[in-house]
Motif scaffolding. Structure first.
Motif, PDB file in Angstrom:
ATOM      1  N   ASP A   8       0.828  -1.214   0.000  1.00  0.00           N
ATOM      2  CA  ASP A   8       0.000   0.000   0.000  1.00  0.00           C
ATOM      3  C   ASP A   8       0.860   1.261   0.000  1.00  0.00           C
ATOM      4  OD1 ASP A   8      -2.270  -1.497   0.011  1.00  0.00           O
ATOM      5  OD2 ASP A   8      -2.589  -1.357   2.181  1.00  0.00           O
ATOM      6  N   ALA A   9       1.950   1.236   0.762  1.00  0.00           N
ATOM      7  CA  ALA A   9       2.827   2.407   0.812  1.00  0.00           C
ATOM      8  C   ALA A   9       3.526   2.620  -0.520  1.00  0.00           C
ATOM      9  CB  ALA A   9       3.853   2.243   1.929  1.00  0.00           C
ATOM     10  N   VAL A  10       3.962   1.545  -1.144  1.00  0.00           N
ATOM     11  CA  VAL A  10       4.628   1.667  -2.441  1.00  0.00           C
ATOM     12  C   VAL A  10       3.661   2.217  -3.480  1.00  0.00           C
ATOM     13  CG1 VAL A  10       5.718   0.355  -4.301  1.00  0.00           C
ATOM     14  CG2 VAL A  10       6.279  -0.159  -1.924  1.00  0.00           C
ATOM     15  N   LEU A  11       2.435   1.681  -3.517  1.00  0.00           N
ATOM     16  CA  LEU A  11       1.441   2.174  -4.476  1.00  0.00           C
ATOM     17  C   LEU A  11       1.087   3.629  -4.221  1.00  0.00           C
ATOM     18  CD1 LEU A  11      -0.967  -0.874  -4.794  1.00  0.00           C
ATOM     19  CD2 LEU A  11       0.671  -0.029  -6.461  1.00  0.00           C
ATOM     20  N   PHE A  12       1.017   4.012  -2.946  1.00  0.00           N
ATOM     21  CA  PHE A  12       0.727   5.404  -2.622  1.00  0.00           C
ATOM     22  C   PHE A  12       1.795   6.330  -3.187  1.00  0.00           C
ATOM     23  CE2 PHE A  12       1.481   9.031   0.192  1.00  0.00           C
ATOM     24  CZ  PHE A  12       0.278   9.691   0.047  1.00  0.00           C
ATOM     25  N   TYR A  13       3.057   5.974  -2.991  1.00  0.00           N
ATOM     26  CA  TYR A  13       4.133   6.835  -3.490  1.00  0.00           C
ATOM     27  C   TYR A  13       4.209   6.833  -5.014  1.00  0.00           C
ATOM     28  CZ  TYR A  13       5.778   7.559   1.246  1.00  0.00           C
ATOM     29  OH  TYR A  13       5.864   7.932   2.551  1.00  0.00           O
ATOM     30  N   VAL A  14       3.922   5.709  -5.635  1.00  0.00           N
ATOM     31  CA  VAL A  14       3.953   5.646  -7.100  1.00  0.00           C
ATOM     32  C   VAL A  14       2.837   6.499  -7.694  1.00  0.00           C
ATOM     33  CG1 VAL A  14       3.573   4.114  -9.071  1.00  0.00           C
ATOM     34  CG2 VAL A  14       5.123   3.425  -7.251  1.00  0.00           C
ATOM     35  N   PHE A  15       1.613   6.305  -7.202  1.00  0.00           N
ATOM     36  CA  PHE A  15       0.489   7.088  -7.725  1.00  0.00           C
ATOM     37  C   PHE A  15       0.612   8.562  -7.346  1.00  0.00           C
ATOM     38  CE2 PHE A  15      -2.032   2.988  -7.765  1.00  0.00           C
ATOM     39  CZ  PHE A  15      -2.027   2.893  -9.140  1.00  0.00           C
ATOM     40  N   GLY A  16       1.125   8.854  -6.163  1.00  0.00           N
ATOM     41  CA  GLY A  16       1.331  10.240  -5.764  1.00  0.00           C
ATOM     42  C   GLY A  16       2.356  10.946  -6.623  1.00  0.00           C
ATOM     43  N   ALA A  17       3.456  10.261  -6.909  1.00  0.00           N
ATOM     44  CA  ALA A  17       4.483  10.856  -7.768  1.00  0.00           C
ATOM     45  C   ALA A  17       3.958  11.039  -9.188  1.00  0.00           C
ATOM     46  CB  ALA A  17       5.726   9.978  -7.770  1.00  0.00           C
ATOM     47  N   ALA A  18       3.169  10.077  -9.664  1.00  0.00           N
ATOM     48  CA  ALA A  18       2.594  10.211 -11.005  1.00  0.00           C
ATOM     49  C   ALA A  18       1.613  11.380 -11.061  1.00  0.00           C
ATOM     50  CB  ALA A  18       1.898   8.914 -11.414  1.00  0.00           C
ATOM     51  N   ALA A  19       0.830  11.553 -10.014  1.00  0.00           N
ATOM     52  CA  ALA A  19      -0.131  12.663  -9.982  1.00  0.00           C
ATOM     53  C   ALA A  19       0.585  14.011  -9.954  1.00  0.00           C
ATOM     54  CB  ALA A  19      -1.052  12.525  -8.776  1.00  0.00           C
ATOM     55  N   VAL A  20       1.623  14.119  -9.160  1.00  0.00           N
ATOM     56  CA  VAL A  20       2.359  15.381  -9.070  1.00  0.00           C
ATOM     57  C   VAL A  20       3.077  15.679 -10.390  1.00  0.00           C
ATOM     58  CG1 VAL A  20       4.299  16.525  -7.934  1.00  0.00           C
ATOM     59  CG2 VAL A  20       2.591  15.337  -6.570  1.00  0.00           C
ATOM     60  N   ALA A  21       3.712  14.660 -10.961  1.00  0.00           N
ATOM     61  CA  ALA A  21       4.452  14.874 -12.209  1.00  0.00           C
ATOM     62  C   ALA A  21       3.521  15.241 -13.356  1.00  0.00           C
ATOM     63  CB  ALA A  21       5.242  13.614 -12.560  1.00  0.00           C
ATOM     64  N   SER A  22       2.397  14.553 -13.456  1.00  0.00           N
ATOM     65  CA  SER A  22       1.474  14.875 -14.548  1.00  0.00           C
ATOM     66  C   SER A  22       0.787  16.220 -14.317  1.00  0.00           C
ATOM     67  CB  SER A  22       0.451  13.757 -14.738  1.00  0.00           C
ATOM     68  OG  SER A  22      -0.302  13.579 -13.569  1.00  0.00           O
ATOM     69  N   SER A  23       0.556  16.590 -13.080  1.00  0.00           N
ATOM     70  CA  SER A  23      -0.023  17.912 -12.807  1.00  0.00           C
ATOM     71  C   SER A  23       0.954  19.026 -13.165  1.00  0.00           C
ATOM     72  CB  SER A  23      -0.422  18.021 -11.339  1.00  0.00           C
ATOM     73  OG  SER A  23      -1.418  17.080 -11.029  1.00  0.00           O
ATOM     74  N   LEU A  24       2.225  18.818 -12.888  1.00  0.00           N
ATOM     75  CA  LEU A  24       3.224  19.807 -13.308  1.00  0.00           C
ATOM     76  C   LEU A  24       3.323  19.876 -14.825  1.00  0.00           C
ATOM     77  CD1 LEU A  24       6.080  19.208 -10.723  1.00  0.00           C
ATOM     78  CD2 LEU A  24       4.591  21.201 -10.921  1.00  0.00           C
ATOM     79  N   ALA A  25       3.182  18.748 -15.495  1.00  0.00           N
ATOM     80  CA  ALA A  25       3.220  18.743 -16.953  1.00  0.00           C
ATOM     81  C   ALA A  25       2.005  19.464 -17.540  1.00  0.00           C
ATOM     82  CB  ALA A  25       3.294  17.312 -17.475  1.00  0.00           C
ATOM     83  N   VAL A  26       0.863  19.401 -16.852  1.00  0.00           N
ATOM     84  CA  VAL A  26      -0.333  20.120 -17.322  1.00  0.00           C
ATOM     85  C   VAL A  26      -0.054  21.617 -17.361  1.00  0.00           C
ATOM     86  CG1 VAL A  26      -2.697  20.773 -16.689  1.00  0.00           C
ATOM     87  CG2 VAL A  26      -2.010  18.402 -16.584  1.00  0.00           C
ATOM     88  N   VAL A  27       0.597  22.114 -16.340  1.00  0.00           N
ATOM     89  CA  VAL A  27       0.821  23.550 -16.228  1.00  0.00           C
ATOM     90  C   VAL A  27       1.907  24.027 -17.181  1.00  0.00           C
ATOM     91  CG1 VAL A  27       1.444  25.387 -14.611  1.00  0.00           C
ATOM     92  CG2 VAL A  27       0.057  23.478 -13.841  1.00  0.00           C
ATOM     93  N   THR A  28       2.885  23.190 -17.444  1.00  0.00           N
ATOM     94  CA  THR A  28       4.025  23.642 -18.243  1.00  0.00           C
ATOM     95  C   THR A  28       3.856  23.423 -19.740  1.00  0.00           C
ATOM     96  OG1 THR A  28       5.121  21.505 -17.912  1.00  0.00           O
ATOM     97  CG2 THR A  28       5.629  23.263 -16.339  1.00  0.00           C
ATOM     98  N   GLN A  29       2.847  22.713 -20.182  1.00  0.00           N
ATOM     99  CA  GLN A  29       2.657  22.464 -21.618  1.00  0.00           C
ATOM    100  C   GLN A  29       2.140  23.719 -22.309  1.00  0.00           C
ATOM    101  OE1 GLN A  29       3.352  19.669 -23.455  1.00  0.00           O
ATOM    102  NE2 GLN A  29       4.326  18.994 -21.574  1.00  0.00           N
ATOM    103  N   ARG A  30       2.631  23.935 -23.509  1.00  0.00           N
ATOM    104  CA  ARG A  30       2.151  25.074 -24.297  1.00  0.00           C
ATOM    105  C   ARG A  30       0.981  24.678 -25.188  1.00  0.00           C
ATOM    106  NH1 ARG A  30       6.024  29.426 -24.864  1.00  0.00           N
ATOM    107  NH2 ARG A  30       4.856  29.955 -26.728  1.00  0.00           N
ATOM    108  N   ASN A  31       0.955  23.423 -25.597  1.00  0.00           N
ATOM    109  CA  ASN A  31      -0.111  22.924 -26.461  1.00  0.00           C
ATOM    110  C   ASN A  31      -1.287  22.474 -25.587  1.00  0.00           C
ATOM    111  OD1 ASN A  31      -1.696  21.727 -28.367  1.00  0.00           O
ATOM    112  ND2 ASN A  31      -0.087  20.434 -29.227  1.00  0.00           N
ATOM    113  N   PRO A  32      -2.492  23.007 -25.804  1.00  0.00           N
ATOM    114  CA  PRO A  32      -3.628  22.618 -24.968  1.00  0.00           C
ATOM    115  C   PRO A  32      -3.999  21.135 -25.088  1.00  0.00           C
ATOM    116  CG  PRO A  32      -4.204  24.508 -26.340  1.00  0.00           C
ATOM    117  CD  PRO A  32      -2.844  24.075 -26.738  1.00  0.00           C
TER     118      PRO A  32
END
Length: 72
Positions: free
Chosen positions: A5-29
């Motif tokens: 459970d802890a491993v899955l939490f960190y994997v999904f949490g890191a994926a959520a943070v990374a993809s959220s940062l990618a949403v903000v930094t992309q120039r193409n909608p």
């Protein structure tokens, strides 16, 4: 030994943070929308990790299925 459970939490949490940062930094909608869907999938994974499958399915159907289609 680290629980799964802890491993899955960190994997999904890191994926959520990374993809959220990618949403903000992309120039193409279109790329931003695809990263936002990835963020929603990671959030649904966190909900499944919390033993809440209905909320996870609702997250995917409502947000990724309806709101993202309206945005596109």
């Amino acid at each position: 030994m680290i629980p799964l459970d802890a491993v899955l939490f960190y994997v999904f949490g890191a994926a959520a943070v990374a993809s959220s940062l990618a949403v903000v930094t992309q120039r193409n909608p279109m790329h931003s929308v695809l990263w936002l869907i990835g963020s929603f999938v990671a959030l649904a994974g966190l909900y499944i990790n919390l033993d809440s499958p209905f909320t996870a399915v609702t997250q995917i159907i409502v947000y990724a299925g309806a709101i993202m289609v309206l945005f596109l």
